[in-house]
Each structure stands twice: as structure tokens, then as C-alpha cells.
Write a protein that holds these residues in place. Structure first.
Motif, mmCIF file in Angstrom:
data_model
loop_
_atom_site.group_PDB
_atom_site.id
_atom_site.type_symbol
_atom_site.label_atom_id
_atom_site.label_comp_id
_atom_site.label_asym_id
_atom_site.label_seq_id
_atom_site.Cartn_x
_atom_site.Cartn_y
_atom_site.Cartn_z
ATOM 1 N N PHE A 123 38.978 120.719 26.840
ATOM 2 C CA PHE A 123 40.339 121.239 26.959
ATOM 3 C C PHE A 123 40.376 122.755 27.079
ATOM 4 O O PHE A 123 39.529 123.464 26.533
ATOM 5 C CB PHE A 123 41.157 120.872 25.716
ATOM 6 C CG PHE A 123 41.476 119.422 25.556
ATOM 7 C CD1 PHE A 123 42.561 118.855 26.192
ATOM 8 C CD2 PHE A 123 40.683 118.613 24.742
ATOM 9 C CE1 PHE A 123 42.866 117.513 26.021
ATOM 10 C CE2 PHE A 123 40.981 117.271 24.563
ATOM 11 C CZ PHE A 123 42.082 116.714 25.209
ATOM 12 N N ASP A 124 41.412 123.217 27.734
ATOM 13 C CA ASP A 124 41.919 124.573 27.579
ATOM 14 C C ASP A 124 42.763 124.592 26.298
ATOM 15 O O ASP A 124 43.130 123.535 25.776
ATOM 16 C CB ASP A 124 42.764 124.925 28.809
ATOM 17 C CG ASP A 124 43.494 126.237 28.655
ATOM 18 O OD1 ASP A 124 42.854 127.239 28.311
ATOM 19 O OD2 ASP A 124 44.726 126.254 28.880
ATOM 20 N N ILE A 125 43.093 125.803 25.800
ATOM 21 C CA ILE A 125 43.889 125.900 24.574
ATOM 22 C C ILE A 125 45.348 126.250 24.871
ATOM 23 O O ILE A 125 46.250 125.441 24.709
ATOM 24 C CB ILE A 125 43.292 126.943 23.612
ATOM 25 C CG1 ILE A 125 41.914 126.486 23.112
ATOM 26 C CG2 ILE A 125 44.231 127.158 22.420
ATOM 27 C CD1 ILE A 125 41.932 125.418 22.073
ATOM 28 N N TYR A 126 45.584 127.494 25.328
ATOM 29 C CA TYR A 126 46.952 127.992 25.471
ATOM 30 C C TYR A 126 47.650 127.315 26.639
ATOM 31 O O TYR A 126 47.173 127.343 27.774
ATOM 32 C CB TYR A 126 46.953 129.507 25.659
ATOM 33 C CG TYR A 126 46.497 130.255 24.435
ATOM 34 C CD1 TYR A 126 47.377 130.511 23.383
ATOM 35 C CD2 TYR A 126 45.189 130.707 24.314
ATOM 36 C CE1 TYR A 126 46.962 131.187 22.248
ATOM 37 C CE2 TYR A 126 44.764 131.384 23.193
ATOM 38 C CZ TYR A 126 45.651 131.619 22.152
ATOM 39 O OH TYR A 126 45.228 132.291 21.018
ATOM 40 N N SER A 140 52.522 127.799 24.199
ATOM 41 C CA SER A 140 52.376 129.250 24.128
ATOM 42 C C SER A 140 53.692 129.881 24.536
ATOM 43 O O SER A 140 54.155 129.697 25.658
ATOM 44 C CB SER A 140 51.243 129.707 25.062
ATOM 45 O OG SER A 140 51.272 131.094 25.264
ATOM 46 N N GLY A 141 54.301 130.630 23.619
ATOM 47 C CA GLY A 141 55.595 131.226 23.886
ATOM 48 C C GLY A 141 55.592 132.147 25.086
ATOM 49 O O GLY A 141 56.587 132.261 25.805
ATOM 50 N N SER A 142 54.466 132.811 25.320
ATOM 51 C CA SER A 142 54.357 133.717 26.463
ATOM 52 C C SER A 142 53.784 133.026 27.696
ATOM 53 O O SER A 142 53.680 133.621 28.758
ATOM 54 C CB SER A 142 53.479 134.924 26.117
ATOM 55 O OG SER A 142 52.127 134.548 25.977
ATOM 56 N N GLY A 143 53.371 131.771 27.537
ATOM 57 C CA GLY A 143 52.807 131.017 28.652
ATOM 58 C C GLY A 143 51.312 131.160 28.798
ATOM 59 O O GLY A 143 50.696 130.482 29.609
ATOM 60 N N ASP A 144 50.697 132.054 28.016
ATOM 61 C CA ASP A 144 49.259 132.297 28.127
ATOM 62 C C ASP A 144 48.859 133.124 26.909
ATOM 63 O O ASP A 144 49.720 133.561 26.134
ATOM 64 C CB ASP A 144 48.946 133.067 29.411
ATOM 65 C CG ASP A 144 47.503 132.911 29.867
ATOM 66 O OD1 ASP A 144 46.669 132.475 29.042
ATOM 67 O OD2 ASP A 144 47.209 133.217 31.026
ATOM 68 N N ILE A 145 47.574 133.368 26.742
ATOM 69 C CA ILE A 145 47.140 134.272 25.691
ATOM 70 C C ILE A 145 47.780 135.641 25.932
ATOM 71 O O ILE A 145 47.923 136.087 27.069
ATOM 72 C CB ILE A 145 45.607 134.368 25.616
ATOM 73 C CG1 ILE A 145 45.161 135.127 24.353
ATOM 74 C CG2 ILE A 145 45.017 134.949 26.874
ATOM 75 C CD1 ILE A 145 43.680 134.996 24.074
ATOM 76 N N SER A 146 48.198 136.320 24.874
ATOM 77 C CA SER A 146 49.084 137.481 25.008
ATOM 78 C C SER A 146 48.458 138.645 25.759
ATOM 79 O O SER A 146 49.173 139.488 26.295
ATOM 80 C CB SER A 146 49.539 137.954 23.628
ATOM 81 O OG SER A 146 48.444 138.415 22.863
#
Length: 291
Positions: free
Chosen positions: A39-42, A48-54
Motif C-alpha cells: 500500500f501507499d499511505i497518504y 489526508s486533509g491536504s490530499g498528500d503528505i504536507s
């Protein structure tokens, strides 16, 4: 480490995925001979609130930076300067150092970035005092990129483990990423059965997606246990970062289209117009229809 996990838990609240309008495209019957799910995580395992790692975003986040530094014990002497721009400059400097080593998709270790950023801010007279750098990082992440488990995450991970399929990860991440599991699901990543040798993290490799090297490392580690790429399903939400490099290594792929915040078809980029996942899923539970 426990105080960091507690901080994530206390500063997180429920998020629900946003509909994508996509239709699942699962096989008529589950695939035979599958031995691992990676799997991927974010945007895949966690909303993820921002759609990706910040670190992938660069809007003005000065208020969040100031608040996080204060919460971690630093004294802010000049709150009205361009904190966000200074942070991004520091981040880019660390990335450029890695790029000079010939890395196409350089990754940083975020503790080093924050330590350098804080040192510069102290020299410029922006802050004083000593604080907990990792706590500041965690607090900032909770503010700018709140996360929450995807629906049916716990259920599907137990289902995979019960069938003795191997579990792995290839993800853009930082030291705080694995902490999402104990903080938000009350079980560590090890307790869920993720194999350390099958978990490839960008901050450890100092290289980010869509680098082929991350997926090649996974492929090589799986091969040592006699698992070939066609026996592996890779699940991610980004056509370029997840599906394209995983397919080039021979893995079967499922595009996770369960949250509009993070679904990336990359339609604006003609370089990936030929790339199509083997399957599309809109709920993690649909993995049961594939493997």
C-alpha cells in the motif's frame, strides 16, 4: 515516542472521504496465486486533509508554524515575519543538496529540515528558547495535514493477514507517518503484520516517488522470499507516483479512488496518458474481490 503518539491522537478528529464518482473495476473472480498486498499511505490507507503528505504543498503556513513552535516550548520573538517562506527555503536547500548527489526525486528527513530552520530563525532573532523539535513537527503536521483512517482499513488489514498474504508499504513519508497507526488505530504497524523488509519509506531511502528505486527495492526484497511481481497487488491513489512505477516493476495495480482530496488521475500530464491501473477500487474492502 509515546508523547508524540498521544499528541497525534489528541489533535486528530474524524474525517470522511469525499465522493469521487468513480466506478470500481474489479475482476469477475479473485486473482489466483496472489501472495502480497502493498500500500501507499497518504490518500490510500489514511484520509489526508491536504490530499498528500504536507511537504508537497507550499501555501503560506506561517500561523501554523508559529503555533506549533510555541506549543513545543519555543518562544516566538517576531511572529510577523515570513515564517512559511523561510521554511520552504530551508526545505528546498536540503532537497537541492540531495539532488546534487544525482537523485532525480530527492527526499529529506524532516527533523534535519526543522533543525536547520530553527537554527536560522534563532540567528535572525525570530525565536529563542529550547523546545521539542519532533513535537513541533508533529503539531504542525496535525494542523496542516489532518489524517484519519480510511473506512474499512482495520477490516481489510485483518482480512489480508488472516489469509496469510504478506503486507507491505511503499510511501512518501516521514518519521511521523508510521505513528498514525498506533495513534489513530490503537495498533502499531508491526501488530498489523506489515513486513519491515517489504516496507519502503522515502525518508529512509532519501528518495521519493515516483522513483523506480523504491519499487525495485521492494521487488528485490520480495524476490528473496520467492515472491515474483505478478503475485503482488500494489494499491495507491496516484497514477504517476503509484501505478506507473509499480507497473514498470511488474506488480499488479489497483488505483484507490475513494477520496476526491487525493485521487490523482494525472489527466493534465500527457506523459501518463497511456498508464491505466489493472483495477479501480473506491473502498478498501473491495480488495477482497481482487485477491
Amino acid at each position: 515516542m509515546s508523547h508524540l503518539i498521544d499528541h497525534i491522537r489528541k489533535n486528530s478528529s474524524r474525517l470522511d472521504p469525499l465522493p469521487t464518482g468513480e466506478t470500481p473495476t474489479n475482476p469477475p473472480v479473485p486473482l489466483l496465486g496472489m501472495r502480497a498486498v502493498v500500500f501507499d499511505i497518504y490518500g490510500t490507507l489514511f484520509i489526508s486533509g491536504s490530499g498528500d503528505i504536507s511537504l508537497a504543498r507550499s501555501e503560506d503556513r506561517s500561523p501554523a508554524i508559529v503555533a506549533s513552535l510555541e506549543s513545543a516550548g519555543f518562544t516566538i520573538d517576531n511572529p510577523n515575519v515570513e515564517w512559511s517562506a523561510a521554511f520552504m527555503d530551508t526545505l528546498e536547500r536540503f532537497r537541492e543538496q540531495r539532488a546534487k548527489q544525482g537523485i532525480e526525486f530527492p527526499e529529506v528527513r524532516i527533523q534535519e529540515v526543522w533543525q536547520g530552520f530553527i537554527q536560522s530563525a534563532r540567528m535572525d532573532g525570530w525565536l529563542t528558547g529550547e523546545g521539542d523539535v519532533e513535537l513541533a513537527i508533529i503539531d504542525y503536521e496535525c494542523r496542516v495535514n489532518p489524517c484519519w483512517p480510511m473506512p474499512n482499513l482495520d477490516t481489510i488489514l485483518h482480512w489480508i493477514a488472516d489469509r496469510e498474504l504478506k503486507l507491505g508499504i511503499v510511501s512518501n513519508a516521514q518519521f511521523y507517518t508510521p505513528l498514525l497507526f498506533p495513534a489513530l488505530m490503537d495498533k502499531s504497524i508491526d501488530e498489523y503484520g506489515f513486513e519491515p523488509d517489504y516496507s519502503v519509506w522515502s525518508y529512509i531511502e532519501r528518495e521519493g516517488k515516483p522513483s523506480q528505486n523504491l519499487y525495485r527495492k521492494l521487488k528485490d526484497n520480495l524476490a528473496r522470499d520467492g515472491i515474483v511481481p505478478g503475485e503482488v497487488l500494489y494499491v495507491g491513489n496516484d497514477l504517476r507516483n503509484d501505478i506507473w512505477p509499480a507497473q514498470r516493476c511488474g506488480f499488479r495495480t489497483a488505483l484507490f479512488a475513494g477520496d476526491a482530496r487525493s485521487l490523482r488521475w494525472r489527466e493534465e500530464d500527457p506523459a501518463y496518458s497511456h498508464v491505466r491501473p489493472d483495477f479501480v477500487i473506491t473502498d478498501l474492502a473491495q480488495i477482497r474481490d481482487i485477491v
